[in-house]
Design an enzyme around this catalytic site. Structure first.
Site, mmCIF file in Angstrom:
data_model
loop_
_atom_site.group_PDB
_atom_site.id
_atom_site.type_symbol
_atom_site.label_atom_id
_atom_site.label_comp_id
_atom_site.label_asym_id
_atom_site.label_seq_id
_atom_site.Cartn_x
_atom_site.Cartn_y
_atom_site.Cartn_z
ATOM 1 N NE ARG A 43 -27.630 -14.578 -24.151
ATOM 2 C CZ ARG A 43 -26.859 -13.661 -24.838
ATOM 3 N NH1 ARG A 43 -26.381 -12.633 -24.203
ATOM 4 N NH2 ARG A 43 -26.842 -13.841 -26.136
ATOM 5 C CB SER A 112 -22.415 -8.249 -18.010
ATOM 6 O OG SER A 112 -22.664 -9.543 -18.866
ATOM 7 C CE LYS A 141 -26.645 -8.432 -23.565
ATOM 8 N NZ LYS A 141 -27.358 -8.919 -22.487
#
Lengths: 211, 211
Positions: A43, A112, A141
């Protein structure tokens, strides 16, 4: 046809450049894999596309012979560029149908889900797994919905037709409980990337889950 | 085979969300095209992939019937998702050979060059045009090398085997001089996106260049 074994989800490492500090991400992944990581998601949200491609290519070179799937977060172009095993998309990334068309039938696509409606919505899609996010609140997050908690994760597992991996705030202290919810695996970010020894951190997670 | 007319480079609009403020980018592009813009590059560095795809799809819908090429900055995945006419890549974006392989032989691929070595390097590639960047210093891009200036642009035109578009600090006050260097066109960002009337701004640029 797709060749995805949900057992690969068992201990799923998701990288985060910000948590790696000065350390080389390839070294962290290498250590984590030696410690027991079974799948890797690269990521990158800040680096240029060329650097992203080069990093992904380097990871693929050592993950491929080990049979550990390499998944690229969001960026279908990067995944196609290096022939990654798949992509992981979020609710505001590339729509699933387009991602599938571009990646092809053989690729792994994870999605997700941030609420129970997303879980149900994903049942209509040919995704390979869902990432229930976040299980616990997490500083990594900050833009996600309220946490599922163990109960929510359990319900997601029950209602999903897909393999499920939990992500968000999972560490050696709660990994066993998460595994106890029936998920196919746990995805971790800081518990490995920010650990002083990613190798030991991965090993500890494996040990905890197999207790 | 590729169907790219370098005359499309004549007045090339490159978008910038930061300069658009509260205004809708699609409206700005629509006005600019009415004013004489001949090619559009959608550049998005901050929004999610889904929003990028939706914006690009909307632009394609009205540009396609007008025969105005839509180019996506950097993101090959977004370009493939909506069937854009091509991509524009910089020196730290997707390497050219990979971009060409993913986009296919029919797509337009433009490449930013930031020094004379880049101009020479691009001669070995099958790119459709080069963007000489920056011609003048500009607040829009702060990470680029020192400006080419009019003399440097002239030399780039002389040494390049590809169509050339100048970008960086170009406005109605200097567009005629830039066109006088023999470039196939000018690319503008703030001169149109930040203008109170993108329509008038584009029209003024066309007028200036045809004097």
């Amino acid at each position: 046809m797709r060749n995805f074994n949900p057992e690969s989800l068992s201990l799923y490492l998701v990288t985060d450049r910000g948590l790696a500090g000065e350390r080389d991400m390839t070294d962290i992944v290498r250590e984590a894999v030696a410690g027991g990581v079974t799948m890797v998601q690269l990521r990158e949200k800040t680096c240029g596309t060329r650097e992203f491609v080069e990093l992904a290519r380097g990871l693929k070179q050592f993950l491929l012979p080990l049979g550990i799937p390499l998944i690229i977060n969001d960026r279908v172009d990067v995944a196609l560029a290096i022939g990654a095993d798949g992509v992981h998309i979020g609710q505001s990334d590339m729509p699933y149908d387009i991602a599938r068309r571009l990646m092809g039938e053989d690729s792994i696509i994870g999605l997700s889900v941030e609420c129970m409606d997303d879980v149900i919505g994903a049942n209509a899609l040919d995704v390979d797994y869902i990432g229930v996010s976040p299980v616990f609140s997490t500083p990594t997050k900050t833009d996600t919905a309220c946490p599922f908690g163990l109960e929510g994760l359990h319900e997601a597992v029950r209602r999903s037709v897909h393999p499920v991996v939990g992500i968000g705030g999972i560490n050696a202290g709660n990994a066993a409980e998460v595994a106890g919810c029936g998920a196919d695996g746990i995805a971790v970010v800081s518990a490995i990337v920010a650990a002083s020894s990613p190798f030991e951190a991965a090993r500890e997670l494996v040990r905890t889950m197999s207790l």
